[in-house]
Design an enzyme around this catalytic site. Sequence first.
Site, PDB file in Angstrom:
ATOM      1  N   GLY A  46       0.835  -1.198   0.000  1.00  0.00           N
ATOM      2  CA  GLY A  46       0.000   0.000   0.000  1.00  0.00           C
ATOM      3  C   GLY A  46       0.865   1.240   0.000  1.00  0.00           C
ATOM      4  N   GLN A  51       2.905  10.072   1.131  1.00  0.00           N
ATOM      5  CA  GLN A  51       4.208   9.392   1.220  1.00  0.00           C
ATOM      6  C   GLN A  51       5.110   9.747   0.044  1.00  0.00           C
ATOM      7  OE1 GLN A  51       2.285   5.345   2.111  1.00  0.00           O
ATOM      8  NE2 GLN A  51       4.222   5.220   3.218  1.00  0.00           N
ATOM      9  N   CYS A  95       5.767  -0.023   7.174  1.00  0.00           N
ATOM     10  CA  CYS A  95       5.391   1.150   6.384  1.00  0.00           C
ATOM     11  C   CYS A  95       6.584   1.532   5.516  1.00  0.00           C
ATOM     12  CB  CYS A  95       5.036   2.302   7.326  1.00  0.00           C
ATOM     13  SG  CYS A  95       4.544   3.808   6.470  1.00  0.00           S
ATOM     14  N   LEU A  96       6.318   1.850   4.256  1.00  0.00           N
ATOM     15  CA  LEU A  96       7.409   2.209   3.348  1.00  0.00           C
ATOM     16  C   LEU A  96       8.100   3.502   3.797  1.00  0.00           C
ATOM     17  CD1 LEU A  96       5.874   1.296  -0.135  1.00  0.00           C
ATOM     18  CD2 LEU A  96       7.543   0.005   1.216  1.00  0.00           C
ATOM     19  N   HIS A 137      -4.651   1.439   7.388  1.00  0.00           N
ATOM     20  CA  HIS A 137      -3.305   2.012   7.528  1.00  0.00           C
ATOM     21  C   HIS A 137      -3.117   3.147   6.515  1.00  0.00           C
ATOM     22  CE1 HIS A 137       1.285   1.363   7.856  1.00  0.00           C
ATOM     23  NE2 HIS A 137       1.140   2.174   6.827  1.00  0.00           N
ATOM     24  N   GLU A 138      -3.561   2.914   5.266  1.00  0.00           N
ATOM     25  CA  GLU A 138      -3.366   3.930   4.214  1.00  0.00           C
ATOM     26  C   GLU A 138      -4.275   5.139   4.413  1.00  0.00           C
ATOM     27  OE1 GLU A 138      -0.773   3.631   2.545  1.00  0.00           O
ATOM     28  OE2 GLU A 138      -0.408   1.536   3.031  1.00  0.00           O
ATOM     29  N   HIS A 141      -2.830   7.513   6.783  1.00  0.00           N
ATOM     30  CA  HIS A 141      -1.812   8.400   6.205  1.00  0.00           C
ATOM     31  C   HIS A 141      -2.446   9.704   5.708  1.00  0.00           C
ATOM     32  CE1 HIS A 141       2.056   6.402   6.156  1.00  0.00           C
ATOM     33  NE2 HIS A 141       1.552   5.280   5.676  1.00  0.00           N
TER      34      HIS A 141
HETATM   35 ZN   LIG Z   1       2.431   3.410   5.705  1.00  0.00          ZN
END
Ligand SMILES: [Zn+2]
Length: 173
Positions: A46, A51, A95-96, A137-138, A141
Site C-alpha cells: 500500500g 508518502q 510502512c514504506l 493504515h493507508e 496516512h
Molecule cells: Zn504506511
Amino acid sequence: MTLRHILIHPDPRLKKTCEPVSTFDKGLAALADDMLATMYDAPGIGLAAPQVGVMDRLLVMDCVKEEGGTPEPMVLVNPQVVWESDERSVYEEGCLSIPGQYADVERPKMVRVTWQDLEGKAQEQEFDELWATCVQHEIDHLDGVLFIDYLKPLKRQMITRKMQKLKREQARE
Ligand SMILES: [Zn+2]
C-alpha cells in the site's frame, strides 16, 4: 511512468491532513500509475499520496502477496471508512516511510469503505483481514497518522530515533 521518491519519517508532510481530490483528470491517473509502480518496486502492499509528497486524499494498494498470484491493483480516491466490525485483529504492520520497522497493531477486522475511482465514480466495498488492515493504515496516512502512533511512546520514540539516524546516513551518501 515514474518512480516517485518515498518520504521517510520523520517528515512534516507525513503528519498533515490531506485535501479531498476534486479534479479527476489525466494528471490524477498518472499520479496513481506512478504510485502503483513505486509501491510494487519498493516492494509494498500500500502507498498513500502524502508518502510521495502529494497532499491529496488518494491511495493505492494490492494485498496479493502469494508468489505467482494475480495482481489486484486498487486506486482509492477520497476513501472513507463507513462501517467497522466490533471484531478486531492484530497484524504486524510496517510502512514504506518507516523502513525495516515492524510492530503489532490492533484494528477492526472488517471495514466497509466508500471511495471514488479515477473517473470520479462512487465505489463501495467491504475489506477483510490483510486488506482491511492495509486500507485502514493507508487512510490513516491521509489524516497524518502513522502506525507507530498506535504504539507506546517509548517504542515510538525508539523507532523515530532509528529513522533520524537512517536519514542522516542517507544524507551523507
Ligand atoms: Zn504506511
